[in-house]
Structures are given as structure tokens and as C-alpha cells.
Design a protein around this motif. Structure first.
Motif, PDB file in Angstrom:
ATOM      1  N   ARG A   4       0.843  -1.194   0.000  1.00 17.59           N
ATOM      2  CA  ARG A   4       0.000   0.000   0.000  1.00 17.59           C
ATOM      3  C   ARG A   4       0.878   1.244   0.000  1.00 17.59           C
ATOM      4  NH1 ARG A   4      -4.123  -0.305   4.823  1.00 17.59           N
ATOM      5  NH2 ARG A   4      -4.755   1.646   3.800  1.00 17.59           N
ATOM      6  N   PRO A   5       0.512   2.234  -0.809  1.00 20.17           N
ATOM      7  CA  PRO A   5       1.315   3.462  -0.823  1.00 20.17           C
ATOM      8  C   PRO A   5       1.264   4.153   0.526  1.00 20.17           C
ATOM      9  CG  PRO A   5      -0.741   3.772  -2.033  1.00 20.17           C
ATOM     10  CD  PRO A   5      -0.657   2.312  -1.710  1.00 20.17           C
ATOM     11  N   ARG A   6       2.422   4.651   0.939  1.00 20.16           N
ATOM     12  CA  ARG A   6       2.500   5.332   2.224  1.00 20.16           C
ATOM     13  C   ARG A   6       2.225   6.813   2.059  1.00 20.16           C
ATOM     14  NH1 ARG A   6       8.270   3.565   4.389  1.00 20.16           N
ATOM     15  NH2 ARG A   6       8.723   4.089   2.218  1.00 20.16           N
ATOM     16  N   LEU A   7       1.497   7.372   3.015  1.00 23.18           N
ATOM     17  CA  LEU A   7       1.215   8.802   2.990  1.00 23.18           C
ATOM     18  C   LEU A   7       2.460   9.575   3.400  1.00 23.18           C
ATOM     19  CD1 LEU A   7      -2.310   8.852   4.668  1.00 23.18           C
ATOM     20  CD2 LEU A   7      -1.783   9.166   2.244  1.00 23.18           C
ATOM     21  N   PRO A   8       2.621  10.778   2.883  1.00 27.96           N
ATOM     22  CA  PRO A   8       3.765  11.594   3.302  1.00 27.96           C
ATOM     23  C   PRO A   8       3.732  11.844   4.798  1.00 27.96           C
ATOM     24  CG  PRO A   8       2.671  12.549   1.378  1.00 27.96           C
ATOM     25  CD  PRO A   8       1.789  11.455   1.882  1.00 27.96           C
ATOM     26  N   ASP A   9       4.893  11.953   5.387  1.00 26.74           N
ATOM     27  CA  ASP A   9       5.010  12.215   6.816  1.00 26.74           C
ATOM     28  C   ASP A   9       4.433  13.598   7.119  1.00 26.74           C
ATOM     29  OD1 ASP A   9       5.671  12.538   9.432  1.00 26.74           O
ATOM     30  OD2 ASP A   9       7.816  12.153   9.189  1.00 26.74           O
ATOM     31  N   PRO A  10       3.378  13.695   7.967  1.00 25.93           N
ATOM     32  CA  PRO A  10       2.781  15.016   8.256  1.00 25.93           C
ATOM     33  C   PRO A  10       3.783  16.002   8.831  1.00 25.93           C
ATOM     34  CG  PRO A  10       1.360  13.242   9.035  1.00 25.93           C
ATOM     35  CD  PRO A  10       2.660  12.606   8.628  1.00 25.93           C
ATOM     36  N   ARG A  11       4.850  15.489   9.467  1.00 22.54           N
ATOM     37  CA  ARG A  11       5.832  16.400  10.051  1.00 22.54           C
ATOM     38  C   ARG A  11       6.615  17.159   8.977  1.00 22.54           C
ATOM     39  NH1 ARG A  11       8.776  12.115  13.850  1.00 22.54           N
ATOM     40  NH2 ARG A  11       8.515  10.985  11.889  1.00 22.54           N
ATOM     41  N   ARG A  12       6.570  16.677   7.739  1.00 20.19           N
ATOM     42  CA  ARG A  12       7.287  17.334   6.655  1.00 20.19           C
ATOM     43  C   ARG A  12       6.379  18.240   5.832  1.00 20.19           C
ATOM     44  NH1 ARG A  12      12.294  15.169   5.933  1.00 20.19           N
ATOM     45  NH2 ARG A  12      12.422  16.106   3.864  1.00 20.19           N
ATOM     46  N   LEU A  17       0.585  24.487   3.778  1.00 23.07           N
ATOM     47  CA  LEU A  17      -0.322  23.351   3.640  1.00 23.07           C
ATOM     48  C   LEU A  17      -1.067  23.105   4.946  1.00 23.07           C
ATOM     49  CD1 LEU A  17      -1.455  20.957   2.077  1.00 23.07           C
ATOM     50  CD2 LEU A  17       0.576  19.638   2.749  1.00 23.07           C
ATOM     51  N   ARG A  18      -0.353  23.206   6.064  1.00 20.74           N
ATOM     52  CA  ARG A  18      -1.006  23.008   7.356  1.00 20.74           C
ATOM     53  C   ARG A  18      -2.110  24.055   7.577  1.00 20.74           C
ATOM     54  NH1 ARG A  18       2.679  20.275  11.217  1.00 20.74           N
ATOM     55  NH2 ARG A  18       4.555  19.677  10.092  1.00 20.74           N
ATOM     56  N   VAL A  19      -1.802  25.321   7.237  1.00 21.43           N
ATOM     57  CA  VAL A  19      -2.800  26.386   7.405  1.00 21.43           C
ATOM     58  C   VAL A  19      -3.995  26.131   6.499  1.00 21.43           C
ATOM     59  CG1 VAL A  19      -3.222  28.850   7.041  1.00 21.43           C
ATOM     60  CG2 VAL A  19      -1.137  28.089   8.194  1.00 21.43           C
ATOM     61  N   PHE A  20      -3.721  25.729   5.244  1.00 23.48           N
ATOM     62  CA  PHE A  20      -4.822  25.443   4.331  1.00 23.48           C
ATOM     63  C   PHE A  20      -5.706  24.318   4.875  1.00 23.48           C
ATOM     64  CE2 PHE A  20      -6.455  22.740   0.913  1.00 23.48           C
ATOM     65  CZ  PHE A  20      -7.307  23.636   0.281  1.00 23.48           C
ATOM     66  N   LEU A  21      -5.074  23.254   5.372  1.00 29.70           N
ATOM     67  CA  LEU A  21      -5.852  22.138   5.918  1.00 29.70           C
ATOM     68  C   LEU A  21      -6.652  22.578   7.140  1.00 29.70           C
ATOM     69  CD1 LEU A  21      -3.274  19.214   5.575  1.00 29.70           C
ATOM     70  CD2 LEU A  21      -5.293  19.662   4.164  1.00 29.70           C
ATOM     71  N   PHE A  22      -6.081  23.484   7.937  1.00 28.73           N
ATOM     72  CA  PHE A  22      -6.806  23.981   9.110  1.00 28.73           C
ATOM     73  C   PHE A  22      -8.077  24.721   8.683  1.00 28.73           C
ATOM     74  CE2 PHE A  22      -7.572  27.586  12.021  1.00 28.73           C
ATOM     75  CZ  PHE A  22      -7.899  26.883  13.174  1.00 28.73           C
ATOM     76  N   PHE A  23      -7.953  25.608   7.692  1.00 28.26           N
ATOM     77  CA  PHE A  23      -9.133  26.348   7.236  1.00 28.26           C
ATOM     78  C   PHE A  23     -10.108  25.424   6.513  1.00 28.26           C
ATOM     79  CE2 PHE A  23      -6.601  30.077   8.149  1.00 28.26           C
ATOM     80  CZ  PHE A  23      -7.547  31.005   8.561  1.00 28.26           C
ATOM     81  N   ALA A  24      -9.578  24.418   5.804  1.00 29.54           N
ATOM     82  CA  ALA A  24     -10.479  23.447   5.172  1.00 29.54           C
ATOM     83  C   ALA A  24     -11.267  22.687   6.227  1.00 29.54           C
ATOM     84  CB  ALA A  24      -9.669  22.486   4.302  1.00 29.54           C
ATOM     85  N   LEU A  25     -10.601  22.366   7.331  1.00 29.24           N
ATOM     86  CA  LEU A  25     -11.298  21.692   8.432  1.00 29.24           C
ATOM     87  C   LEU A  25     -12.369  22.600   9.034  1.00 29.24           C
ATOM     88  CD1 LEU A  25     -11.476  19.207  10.268  1.00 29.24           C
ATOM     89  CD2 LEU A  25      -9.724  20.249  11.722  1.00 29.24           C
ATOM     90  N   LEU A  73     -14.369  32.435   5.399  1.00 29.75           N
ATOM     91  CA  LEU A  73     -13.205  31.592   5.694  1.00 29.75           C
ATOM     92  C   LEU A  73     -12.168  31.670   4.569  1.00 29.75           C
ATOM     93  CD1 LEU A  73     -14.870  28.406   7.235  1.00 29.75           C
ATOM     94  CD2 LEU A  73     -13.290  29.970   8.381  1.00 29.75           C
ATOM     95  N   ALA A  74     -12.640  31.651   3.300  1.00 27.09           N
ATOM     96  CA  ALA A  74     -11.709  31.722   2.171  1.00 27.09           C
ATOM     97  C   ALA A  74     -10.957  33.050   2.174  1.00 27.09           C
ATOM     98  CB  ALA A  74     -12.463  31.543   0.852  1.00 27.09           C
ATOM     99  N   TRP A  75     -11.708  34.139   2.412  1.00 29.40           N
ATOM    100  CA  TRP A  75     -11.048  35.454   2.453  1.00 29.40           C
ATOM    101  C   TRP A  75     -10.041  35.509   3.596  1.00 29.40           C
ATOM    102  CZ3 TRP A  75     -10.591  39.421   5.958  1.00 29.40           C
ATOM    103  CH2 TRP A  75     -10.113  40.636   5.454  1.00 29.40           C
ATOM    104  N   THR A  76     -10.431  34.970   4.754  1.00 26.82           N
ATOM    105  CA  THR A  76      -9.521  34.961   5.905  1.00 26.82           C
ATOM    106  C   THR A  76      -8.290  34.106   5.615  1.00 26.82           C
ATOM    107  OG1 THR A  76     -11.432  35.197   7.371  1.00 26.82           O
ATOM    108  CG2 THR A  76      -9.359  34.492   8.370  1.00 26.82           C
ATOM    109  N   TRP A  77      -8.528  32.946   4.963  1.00 28.70           N
ATOM    110  CA  TRP A  77      -7.380  32.072   4.633  1.00 28.70           C
ATOM    111  C   TRP A  77      -6.428  32.760   3.654  1.00 28.70           C
ATOM    112  CZ3 TRP A  77      -6.724  29.815  -0.368  1.00 28.70           C
ATOM    113  CH2 TRP A  77      -5.545  29.064  -0.479  1.00 28.70           C
TER     114      TRP A  77
END
Length: 716
Positions: A4-12, A17-25, A73-77
Motif C-alpha cells: 500500500r502506498p504510504r502517505l507523506p510524513d505530516p511532520r514534513r 499546507l497546514r494552514v490550508f488544511l486547518f481552514f479546510a477543516l 473563511l476563504a477570504w480569511t485564509w
């Protein structure tokens, strides 16, 4: 079973990307909350009110509320990404560059003005780091100044040695060479650190000498006689092993000098002597036979005929002896040792010689003009001029003026004075006096004859003058000029491990050629190269003196649009060699080094286009500084050469921008400054860099965002 393909390490994951995922959440949570609220409101409605109209109104209100929330949210992001996340990421990259690379420019606080005190604090930190580095550098410089002075003395000594000196590893890689080696070997571009001596000279005689030295450890050296690799010159010298502290051979020292002319002169002298002796022997035998015949002749008519023949043979013998003398003088003069010498040095040496003479032979000397460099035996010229000045002083001349009149091929030395003349007979008399040249006495006339010149008196402007023409020396530079190519030794090459597979070679130890091309256009299938330039990197050192720079004559005219960018037009390449010849020479110069270029696919595509016509392949490993920039700064959209130069604090002089060598030099500096950052990112070897570059290239191709080099080349 497939892995199975491994997901990228979230620590990297990057900050953006982290901010985008936060606003997407947050957006997903808002949608969930609205859905839950709508469901709860529906359940609380009375049964009678639950109809299609109520459901439609409730859904419309929910969609409107969700749209407003998502828009907010989009404008804030976007604002957060623009003013916080992206500046933070760029600030982190800038700090990392300054921590691991010699970037001296301070961080620009204006670029992260929305981060409050963080940007000014980062600027202060980088300034403090710069001051600390400056203090450390000053202390290191202070402690090593004496060592540097000694090293410079060694460089000057090596530069002025009359013989070529090379120090090589046991596998014939050059670790040191001096300026004489550059002059001795036929193609300066072949000489370089880390390059194989076998490309410069026939290596078999050297290997034979080294084998003899290994068999006789007590020997201090072995003679070497070899040819240059292309057979243009015969070299003679000695080889000696360089041993380590344990006594084991670590390399060898080779001294060489060109004996081609000497060997030719020896052969010519032997041939001349043989022919002359044979001619003299025949003439002498004829004279002897005719003398006996004359003595025995009784008839007066026969005696007269024999006497006439005897005189003719005697004249032939005399002519052969005169020819022998003339050819001997020409052979001597052709190989009389001469060297470039400044006229000012000649006059200064003459002044010192005259100052040591007693008062009656010591005129006052004024130097009126002393520009130029001549090719001569300085000792002989000074001695001849000394004879003339002493004779003038004895005739009552108290002051002479020395000068030089330059010409295209000859420079005329002049001694001018007012007073009694020096006639032709006077000059012939003084030139008949012997002068001591250290290797035996010659007369002044003989010395001038061997230097193929003469001296004569003349009257001009109410003054007398002695004139002595000497050939102008070809420009060879000075001892200081030798230091213009300072990277002529690297003893670390001796300790370098045996060659490993290139993919396992650390980037710090990878031998590279950083190159750039200028072309007639952007299409390798139709356009051609008009200039190639490159510079070497050996053992992590940029060798500014080991460069390749050639114009090439394409088979089609250079368009005006291309000329506006790189400045090369048809007139400049009219006498240049064809593209195929330049590409072949570049291939030989590169050898097996890795090729580094800014947007390498563009330049390598043009090299590949010429491969079928030269019968060679440019299959060297390729390194692209555009991909390196993307690895180090994936958030940045600017990866042009100018952007990288600004990022890494590399200055490109405006007049060198869009020249092949200028761009190659800038790319080389950027590449070297990027290596510590790559190592920090876990990219340490060529294999690591290839893998990382391939991942970036795959992503860029998938995004169709990898623009060819024309974007940069058409927007200088």
C-alpha cells in the motif's frame, strides 16, 4: 500482495499546507454545524408546518449561511496565507540560507511587515550573525596571515621556475601545476586540477620511471623523456615519488622542459658537421691529389691546367669552410638563450654596472624613456652597452641619455650624447673587446652577431646616438600575473578516496563543470549554439582560472532577437570554428564531470542535438539549479537566475549577464552556496539530488508548470 502506498510524513508538511488544511477543516466543521442546526430546526417544527415550502426555505437559508461562512473563511485564509503563512515560510528559508550559506545581505523586514516584531527581530539576528562571522573571519585571517604570506611566496616561486612542475596522484591526477606548465603544454584548457596527466603527455615513459623508483626506494629520482599527447613537442625532465609519513608513495613530482628545439638543433649540428666534414674531406683529397699531379707534371700546359684546377679546388675548400662557419654561427644564434626582459630593468642594470666603474669611466646616466619588453640575452646587452659608455666617458663625455623607441616587431635602444663623435671605426674597435658572459669570453661583435642584431652610430638633432635594435618580446605576463589563476594546487586530491559510483559521491566532493550556452534561438531541432562556456568545480572549490569559453559558427544567421539578448552577432562568429568542433573540444574538456546548468534541460538539449555530428555522447550526470531552488524553496514561484542570485547574495555584473561565462560563474557560486542547505534537507549525494530532482520534475510536469528556459531568456 501489492504494498500500500504510504502517505507523506505530516511532520514534513509545509506551513502553508497546514494552514490550508486547518481552514479546510473549519469549512467542513461549519458545513457540519449548519447541517446539524438545520436538522434540529426541522425536527422542532410542528408536524403541520413540515411541508415542501418550509424545507426549501430552510435549505435556502442554510446554503446562504454556508456560502457566507465559506466566503469569509476563504477570504480569511487568503489574507492569512498572504500576510502570515507565506512570509513566515519565506522568512524561514531566508534564515536557513543565512545560517548555512555565506549570504551577507540582511533580511528585509518589509517583506514580512504583517508579522509584527518577528521580522525586525530576524533582521537583527542575521545582522548579529553577520557581525559574528565577520569577527571570526577577522580572527582566522589574523592567525593565518603569516601562512598566507608564505603560501604566496611559494606560488610566486613556482610561477617563476624555469621548468614546468606538476605534482600528481599515483593514478596521474594533477594536484599542482605552475605557470610554466601552462606555457609548456600545447593546450592550456587541458591543464587543470584533478585532470588526468595522460590527456596532456604520453604517460608510458612516466609509468616506467615510477616503476623504476618503486623498485629502487633509495633513488631520489628518475629521468623522463616523453612527448605531448598530440605529439607536438618532446619533453625531458625527472620524476620523483612523494611519500607520506609512513614512507608509502602518495603521489609523484614531475619536472619537465621542452627539448624539441634543442634536439632539432643537435640533429642539425650533427648533420651540418657531417656534411661539412665530408665536403672538406673531398675537397682536401682533391687538393692533395692535384698537388701531387702538379708536382709530377713535366708539360707546362698540363701543369698550368692542373694548377688552375688546384686553385679552383682550394677555392671550393675555402668556400666550404666559410659556409661551415656561417651555418655554425646561425645555429648558435638560433639557439642562443634569450628571455623577455623589461627595458627599464636593462637600463637599471647598466646604471649599476657603470656606478661600480672608476670615475674616468663613469658618465652620468639619464633615463629618458624605458617602456617596453624585449627578447634578448640581458647580460650580453648590458655588457656591450657598458663597453660603449666606458669608451664615451674616456673621450670626455660626462652625461648620456638612455631611451627606447618602440616599433611593431623591434624596439630600438638609444644612447644619446653631446660631444665628441663615435665613428664606425671606433665602434668596431670597442666591439672587438672581449666581454665576460660567464660561460666564456666573446667579443661584443660576436655577442651581437649571435643575437642577430647590430649597433651603429648616427647623428640626429645636433646630438650623437648609438642605436641598438632588439626584438619585441611576445607578451607573457609577470610573476604577479601567475596569481590570476590562483587555484593551481589542491593537495586534498591526494587523500581523496578511490572513486565510488557517482550516485554515492557527496555533493561536496563531486567534480563538476558548470556551463551555459548562448544560441540562435530556443528550438534545439532548428537552432544552434553560438557560444559555450564553463568553469570547473573540484573538491568543492570553484576554479575561476580553469574555464572554457568558445564562440561557435552556426550554419544559419543569428537572428537579431537573439543578438539583443546575448550580444553575439554574425560578425563575431565569422572566423569562429564550426559548432561541431567547439562541441567536440567541450566534450574533451568536460571528461566525466557532472554537468551543472541553470535550467539544464535547455542547454543539454542543444548539446544532444550535435551528438550525431561529432560521434560523442553527453551522457554525464546533469544537475539543474532550477530544481535545486525548487527543492529548497518549494513555496516560491521565482526560480530565475536573477532571483537565485539575489536569494543567495551572488552578484552578477550587468556586463556579464547573458554571457555564457558570466552566467556559468554565477550558477557555480549559487550551486556551491546551495550545497549546505541541501545537506540540511537530507540531500547529501548525487543520488539523493537525482531522486529529489526527479520528484520535483514529476510534480512540475504533472502541473504543466515547468516552463522552458525561453521564459527567462526572452525576459532579461
Amino acid at each position: 500482495m501489492a504494498e500500500r502506498p504510504r502517505l507523506p510524513d505530516p511532520r514534513r508538511w509545509s506551513l502553508r499546507l497546514r494552514v490550508f488544511l486547518f481552514f479546510a477543516l473549519l469549512a467542513a466543521a461549519a458545513a457540519g454545524a449548519l447541517a446539524a442546526g438545520g436538522a434540529l430546526a426541522w425536527r422542532r417544527l410542528p408536524e403541520a408546518a413540515r411541508d415542501a415550502a418550509a424545507l426549501s426555505a430552510l435549505a435556502a437559508g442554510g446554503v446562504a449561511a454556508l456560502s457566507l461562512m465559506w466566503a469569509a473563511l476563504a477570504w480569511t485564509w487568503l489574507r492569512f496565507d498572504e500576510h502570515v503563512a507565506r512570509p513566515l515560510q519565506e522568512l524561514a528559508s531566508a534564515l536557513r540560507r543565512r545560517a548555512h550559506a555565506p549570504v551577507a545581505t540582511p533580511v528585509d523586514p518589509e517583506a514580512a511587515r504583517w508579522l509584527g516584531e518577528l521580522a525586525p527581530a530576524a533582521a537583527e539576528l542575521t545582522e548579529a550573525l553577520g557581525r559574528l562571522r565577520g569577527d571570526v573571519s577577522e580572527e582566522v585571517a589574523r592567525r593565518t596571515r603569516e601562512l598566507d604570506a608564505r603560501r604566496e611566496q611559494l606560488e610566486l616561486v613556482l610561477a617563476n621556475l624555469p621548468e614546468a612542475v606538476l605534482i600528481c596522484t599515483l593514478d596521474h591526477r594533477v594536484m599542482l601545476y605552475n605557470r610554466r606548465a601552462l606555457a609548456l603544454l600545447p593546450d592550456v584548457e587541458e591543464v587543470g586540477l584533478g585532470r588526468s596527466l595522460a590527456r596532456m603527455v604520453r604517460i608510458e615513459p612516466i609509468e616506467h620511471a615510477l616503476a623504476a623508483l618503486r623498485a629502487r626506494p633509495e633513488a631520489d629520482g628518475a629521468p623522463v623523456l616523453c612527448e605531448t599527447a598530440r605529439g607536438g613537442a618532446l619533453l625531458q625532465g625527472r620524476a620523483a615519488l612523494a611519500r607520506g609519513p609512513d614512507g608509502a608513495p602518495r603521489g609523484y613530482i614531475l619536472t619537465l622542459r621542452d627539448v624539441t628545439a634543442q634536439m632539432a638543433a643537435e640533429l642539425a649540428r650533427e648533420r651540418l658537421l657531417g656534411e661539412a666534414l665530408e665536403g672538406v674531406r673531398r675537397a682536401a683529397a682533391n687538393v692533395e691529389a692535384l698537388s701531387e699531379a702538379v708536382a709530377g707534371a713535366r708539360d707546362e700546359g698540363a701543369r698550368a691546367r692542373l694548377t688552375a684546377e688546384l686553385r679552383a679546388q682550394a677555392a671550393t675548400l675555402a668556400e666550404r669552410l666559410r659556409a661551415l662557419s656561417r651555418e655554425s654561427r646561425e645555429a648558435m644564434s638560433a639557439h642562443w638563450p634569450v628571455a623577455p626582459v623589461a627595458v627599464a630593468d636593462l637600463f637599471e642594470a647598466l646604471r649599476r654596472r657603470i656606478q661600480d666603474r672608476p670615475a674616468p669611466e663613469r658618465p652620468e646616466i639619464e633615463i629618458a624613456a624605458a617602456e617596453g619588453v624585449v627578447s634578448c640575452d640581458a647580460l650580453a646587452i648590458v655588457r656591450v652597452l657598458e663597453l660603449a659608455l666606458r669608451r664615451l666617458a674616456l673621450r670626455g663625455v660626462g652625461r648620456v641619455r638612455l631611451g627606447a623607441r618602440p616599433g611593431r616587431a623591434w624596439l630600438r635602444l638609444e644612447v644619446r650624447w653631446s660631444g665628441p663623435p663615435l665613428t664606425d671605426s671606433d665602434l668596431a674597435e670597442l666591439l672587438a673587446e672581449p666581454i665576460d658572459l660567464g660561460a666564456g669570453a666573446l667579443t661584443g661583435a660576436e655577442a651581437l652577431d649571435r643575437l642577430r642584431t647590430q649597433m651603429w652610430p648616427a647623428r640626429e638633432g645636433g646630438e650623437w646616438a648609438l642605436r641598438l635594435p632588439l626584438p619585441v618580446a611576445a607578451p607573457t605576463g609577470t610573476a604577479r600575473d601567475a596569481l590570476d589563476r590562483p587555484e593551481f594546487y589542491d593537495f586534498d586530491l591526494m587523500a581523496r578516496a578511490a572513486p565510488a559510483p557517482q550516485d554515492d559521491t557527496p555533493l561536496r566532493r563531486l567534480d563538476c563543470v558548470v556551463f551555459d550556452t548562448e544560441t540562435t534561438g530556443l528550438n534545439p531541432a532548428r537552432d544552434e549554439i553560438v557560444q559555450i562556456a564553463g568553469v570547473r568545480i573540484v573538491n568543492g572549490r570553484l576554479l575561476r582560472g580553469e574555464t572554457f569559453e568558445r564562440l561557435a559558427r552556426p550554419s544559419r544567421p543569428i537572428p537579431a532577437a537573439a543578438t539583443r539578448i546575448h550580444g553575439i552577432d554574425d560578425a563575431m562568429v565569422a572566423d569562429a570554428p564550426p559548432v561541431e568542433e567547439v562541441a567536440l573540444r567541450f566534450h574533451d574538456w568536460v571528461e566525466d564531470a557532472a554537468l551543472v546548468a541553470h535550467n539544464a534541460p535547455f542547454d543539454i538539449a542543444f548539446l544532444r542535438a550535435v551528438e550525431p555530428r561529432i560521434g560523442r555522447r553527453f551522457d554525464n550526470p546533469a544537475i539543474d539549479t532550477v530544481l535545486i531552488s525548487t527543492i529548497l524553496d518549494p513555496h516560491s514561484a521565482l526560480h530565475t537566475l536573477d532571483a537565485l542570485a539575489e536569494r543567495f547574495d551572488v552578484r552578477i555584473p550587468p556586463e556579464r549577464r547573458h554571457t555564457a561565462l558570466g552566467d556559468a560563474m554565477a550558477t557555480a557560486e549559487i550551486y556551491l552556496r546551495a550545497i549546505p542547505l541541501l545537506e540540511k534537507a537530507g540531500v547529501r549525494t548525487l543520488g539523493d539530488l537525482r531522486a529529489a530532482s526527479q520528484r520535483i520534475a514529476d510534480i512540475r510536469r504533472a502541473q504543466a508548470a515547468y516552463a522552458p528556459k525561453n521564459a527567462e531568456r526572452t525576459n532579461p
